[in-house]
Design a protein around this motif. Structure first.
Motif, PDB file in Angstrom:
ATOM      1  N   ARG A 111       0.807  -1.218   0.000  1.00 15.67           N
ATOM      2  CA  ARG A 111       0.000   0.000   0.000  1.00 15.67           C
ATOM      3  C   ARG A 111       0.841   1.268   0.000  1.00 15.67           C
ATOM      4  NH1 ARG A 111      -5.082  -1.566   0.265  1.00 15.67           N
ATOM      5  NH2 ARG A 111      -5.635  -3.388   1.480  1.00 15.67           N
ATOM      6  N   ASP A 112       1.945   1.280   0.711  1.00 22.21           N
ATOM      7  CA  ASP A 112       2.876   2.413   0.757  1.00 22.21           C
ATOM      8  C   ASP A 112       2.156   3.719   1.110  1.00 22.21           C
ATOM      9  OD1 ASP A 112       5.333   3.619   0.679  1.00 22.21           O
ATOM     10  OD2 ASP A 112       5.273   3.994  -1.468  1.00 22.21           O
ATOM     11  N   ASN A 113       1.391   3.682   2.205  1.00 24.24           N
ATOM     12  CA  ASN A 113       0.752   4.904   2.685  1.00 24.24           C
ATOM     13  C   ASN A 113       0.982   5.038   4.189  1.00 24.24           C
ATOM     14  OD1 ASN A 113      -1.073   3.112   3.843  1.00 24.24           O
ATOM     15  ND2 ASN A 113      -2.724   3.561   2.415  1.00 24.24           N
ATOM     16  N   GLN A 114       0.512   6.157   4.735  1.00 26.77           N
ATOM     17  CA  GLN A 114       0.786   6.460   6.139  1.00 26.77           C
ATOM     18  C   GLN A 114       0.067   5.489   7.080  1.00 26.77           C
ATOM     19  OE1 GLN A 114      -0.089  10.508   7.120  1.00 26.77           O
ATOM     20  NE2 GLN A 114       1.481  10.574   8.701  1.00 26.77           N
TER      21      GLN A 114
ATOM     22  N   GLN B 280      -3.022   4.932  13.577  1.00 24.46           N
ATOM     23  CA  GLN B 280      -3.348   4.380  12.265  1.00 24.46           C
ATOM     24  C   GLN B 280      -4.841   4.150  12.107  1.00 24.46           C
ATOM     25  OE1 GLN B 280      -4.276   1.182  10.830  1.00 24.46           O
ATOM     26  NE2 GLN B 280      -4.825   0.348  12.820  1.00 24.46           N
ATOM     27  N   SER B 281      -5.536   3.954  13.213  1.00 28.88           N
ATOM     28  CA  SER B 281      -6.984   3.754  13.113  1.00 28.88           C
ATOM     29  C   SER B 281      -7.709   5.034  12.725  1.00 28.88           C
ATOM     30  CB  SER B 281      -7.539   3.214  14.431  1.00 28.88           C
ATOM     31  OG  SER B 281      -7.508   4.220  15.429  1.00 28.88           O
ATOM     32  N   LYS B 282      -7.067   6.184  12.892  1.00 26.30           N
ATOM     33  CA  LYS B 282      -7.684   7.461  12.555  1.00 26.30           C
ATOM     34  C   LYS B 282      -7.480   7.837  11.089  1.00 26.30           C
ATOM     35  CE  LYS B 282      -9.129   8.153  16.651  1.00 26.30           C
ATOM     36  NZ  LYS B 282     -10.539   8.048  16.937  1.00 26.30           N
ATOM     37  N   PHE B 283      -6.547   7.175  10.400  1.00 24.67           N
ATOM     38  CA  PHE B 283      -6.296   7.478   8.992  1.00 24.67           C
ATOM     39  C   PHE B 283      -7.289   6.742   8.101  1.00 24.67           C
ATOM     40  CE2 PHE B 283      -1.809   8.067  10.547  1.00 24.67           C
ATOM     41  CZ  PHE B 283      -1.782   9.432  10.351  1.00 24.67           C
ATOM     42  N   ILE B 284      -7.543   7.339   6.954  1.00 21.23           N
ATOM     43  CA  ILE B 284      -8.373   6.687   5.943  1.00 21.23           C
ATOM     44  C   ILE B 284      -7.440   5.934   5.011  1.00 21.23           C
ATOM     45  CG2 ILE B 284      -9.927   7.085   3.995  1.00 21.23           C
ATOM     46  CD1 ILE B 284     -10.913   9.580   5.478  1.00 21.23           C
ATOM     47  N   ASN B 285      -7.806   4.722   4.669  1.00 21.86           N
ATOM     48  CA  ASN B 285      -6.963   3.897   3.804  1.00 21.86           C
ATOM     49  C   ASN B 285      -7.103   4.378   2.364  1.00 21.86           C
ATOM     50  OD1 ASN B 285      -5.145   1.945   3.208  1.00 21.86           O
ATOM     51  ND2 ASN B 285      -6.556   0.234   3.438  1.00 21.86           N
ATOM     52  N   THR B 286      -6.080   5.052   1.873  1.00 22.77           N
ATOM     53  CA  THR B 286      -6.104   5.572   0.508  1.00 22.77           C
ATOM     54  C   THR B 286      -5.626   4.495  -0.450  1.00 22.77           C
ATOM     55  OG1 THR B 286      -3.872   6.460   0.781  1.00 22.77           O
ATOM     56  CG2 THR B 286      -5.706   7.948   1.221  1.00 22.77           C
ATOM     57  N   PRO B 287      -6.251   4.416  -1.625  1.00 18.24           N
ATOM     58  CA  PRO B 287      -5.811   3.398  -2.595  1.00 18.24           C
ATOM     59  C   PRO B 287      -4.454   3.759  -3.185  1.00 18.24           C
ATOM     60  CG  PRO B 287      -7.531   4.759  -3.547  1.00 18.24           C
ATOM     61  CD  PRO B 287      -7.392   5.173  -2.115  1.00 18.24           C
TER      62      PRO B 287
END
Length: 133
Positions: free
Chosen positions: A64-67, A116-123
């Motif tokens: 995924r390579d995201n925050q 991490q639970s507060k972030f939205i999973n971006t594609p």
């Protein structure tokens, strides 16, 4: 899942080899100190699950390579290190610094997992591209 198996073959092989080695070393530390054989199997399954969790979080970050995936990986990394230090505290040497480090790493792990639970999973960016034939 197929994408990970296809594109991360070397990563999977290295992670599996490291997991097998770490489980072997942890079981060498644990086995002489246990009286009941059932406890040995519980410890074995627990170590396998925690190391698989770490491997899956790392592969998730590679994919995924995201925050969000980075914070998930950092949380699981701190949690696994905390558990390894707990094994050292319980079975090798009961020094208070080990207990302090394990507790601190557990708290840091839960901080990362909460963040991490507060972030939205971006594609991934590659998933948003349109391929024209």
């Amino acid at each position: 899942m197929l994408h990970i198996l296809k594109n991360f073959k070397i990563h999977l092989i290295v992670l599996m080899a490291l997991n097998v080695y770490l489980i072997y070393v942890l079981q060498l530390i644990v086995k002489p100190n246990l009286d009941v054989e059932l406890d040995y199997y519980f410890e074995l399954v627990y170590n396998i699950v925690t190391l698989l969790l770490l491997s899956m979080a790392l592969l998730n970050y590679f994919y995924r390579d995201n925050q969000k995936s980075l914070f998930l990986f950092l949380g699981t990394l701190c949690l696994v290190f905390s558990e390894v230090i707990d094994i050292a505290f319980i079975y090798i040497s009961q020094k208070s610094i080990l207990s302090f480090l394990a507790t601190t790493l557990s708290l840091v792990a839960f901080y990362f997992l909460f963040k991490q639970s507060k972030f939205i999973n971006t594609p991934r960016q590659e998933d948003t591209f349109i391929i024209a034939d």
